[in-house]
Design a protein around this motif. Structure first.
Motif, PDB file in Angstrom:
ATOM      1  N   UNK A  52       5.739   1.829  -0.404  1.00 55.90           N
ATOM      2  CA  UNK A  52       6.086   2.291   0.932  1.00 55.90           C
ATOM      3  C   UNK A  52       5.564   3.682   1.223  1.00 55.90           C
ATOM      4  N   UNK A  53       5.376   3.976   2.491  1.00 55.50           N
ATOM      5  CA  UNK A  53       4.921   5.294   2.954  1.00 55.50           C
ATOM      6  C   UNK A  53       3.597   5.721   2.328  1.00 55.50           C
ATOM      7  N   UNK A  54       2.731   4.743   1.998  1.00 56.38           N
ATOM      8  CA  UNK A  54       1.413   5.043   1.438  1.00 56.38           C
ATOM      9  C   UNK A  54       1.503   5.930   0.192  1.00 56.38           C
ATOM     10  N   UNK A  55       2.427   5.580  -0.718  1.00 56.67           N
ATOM     11  CA  UNK A  55       2.629   6.391  -1.917  1.00 56.67           C
ATOM     12  C   UNK A  55       1.980   5.817  -3.162  1.00 56.67           C
ATOM     13  N   UNK A  56       1.345   4.665  -3.063  1.00 57.11           N
ATOM     14  CA  UNK A  56       0.661   4.118  -4.230  1.00 57.11           C
ATOM     15  C   UNK A  56       0.462   2.617  -4.129  1.00 57.11           C
ATOM     16  N   UNK A  57      -0.086   2.043  -5.202  1.00 55.67           N
ATOM     17  CA  UNK A  57      -0.334   0.604  -5.229  1.00 55.67           C
ATOM     18  C   UNK A  57      -0.427   0.100  -6.667  1.00 55.67           C
ATOM     19  N   UNK A  58      -0.307  -1.216  -6.807  1.00 57.97           N
ATOM     20  CA  UNK A  58      -0.537  -1.908  -8.071  1.00 57.97           C
ATOM     21  C   UNK A  58      -1.501  -3.043  -7.768  1.00 57.97           C
ATOM     22  N   UNK A  59      -2.523  -3.183  -8.585  1.00 60.46           N
ATOM     23  CA  UNK A  59      -3.487  -4.269  -8.430  1.00 60.46           C
ATOM     24  C   UNK A  59      -3.569  -5.056  -9.731  1.00 60.46           C
ATOM     25  N   UNK A  60      -3.575  -6.370  -9.614  1.00 56.89           N
ATOM     26  CA  UNK A  60      -3.731  -7.269 -10.748  1.00 56.89           C
ATOM     27  C   UNK A  60      -4.993  -8.079 -10.508  1.00 56.89           C
ATOM     28  N   UNK A  61      -5.883  -8.110 -11.503  1.00 52.33           N
ATOM     29  CA  UNK A  61      -7.206  -8.726 -11.330  1.00 52.33           C
ATOM     30  C   UNK A  61      -7.541  -9.577 -12.552  1.00 52.33           C
ATOM     31  N   UNK A  62      -8.170 -10.736 -12.320  1.00 47.43           N
ATOM     32  CA  UNK A  62      -8.633 -11.604 -13.401  1.00 47.43           C
ATOM     33  C   UNK A  62     -10.080 -11.988 -13.118  1.00 47.43           C
ATOM     34  N   UNK A  63     -10.948 -11.796 -14.116  1.00 48.97           N
ATOM     35  CA  UNK A  63     -12.358 -12.153 -13.908  1.00 48.97           C
ATOM     36  C   UNK A  63     -13.105 -12.241 -15.232  1.00 48.97           C
ATOM     37  N   UNK A  64     -14.221 -12.938 -15.191  1.00 50.61           N
ATOM     38  CA  UNK A  64     -15.168 -12.960 -16.301  1.00 50.61           C
ATOM     39  C   UNK A  64     -16.163 -11.834 -16.069  1.00 50.61           C
ATOM     40  N   UNK A  65     -16.386 -11.016 -17.077  1.00 48.44           N
ATOM     41  CA  UNK A  65     -17.364  -9.928 -16.937  1.00 48.44           C
ATOM     42  C   UNK A  65     -17.702  -9.358 -18.304  1.00 48.44           C
ATOM     43  N   UNK A  66     -18.574  -8.380 -18.306  1.00 47.17           N
ATOM     44  CA  UNK A  66     -18.920  -7.651 -19.521  1.00 47.17           C
ATOM     45  C   UNK A  66     -18.120  -6.364 -19.572  1.00 47.17           C
TER      46      UNK A  66
END
Length: 84
Positions: A52-66
């Motif tokens: 809330x109030x532009x105080x941060x974020x959490x991102x969860x990501x899944x991918x194939x990569x190097x």
């Protein structure tokens, strides 16, 4: 992990697997939804929760990569960032 004035400002946790499987992603997703509700953005392999109030974020990501060392594989990555 990065700190500013003694406060955690961002961190990133990465899980590697040589074989495909979204079990860790699905588990983390379920736990984050239980804590924070539905994500505000979902592109399939990346989901984001905003604080809330532009105080941060959490991102969860899944991918194939190097990796940075060139190791190919499947990565589940959790990123946390806070704005103070």
């Amino acid at each position: 992990m990065n700190y500013t004035n003694g406060l955690l400002t961002n961190s990133q946790f990465c899980y590697y697997s040589a074989v495909p499987g979204q079990g860790r992603f699905n588990s983390a997703y379920s736990q984050l939804c239980a804590l924070y509700g539905a994500p505000v953005a979902n592109t399939g392999n990346t989901v984001t929760w905003w604080a809330g109030d532009n105080t941060g974020y959490i991102t969860l990501h899944y991918a194939y990569s190097n990796s940075l060392s060139g190791m190919p594989g499947y990565y589940t990555t959790l990123t946390y960032s806070a704005y103070y």
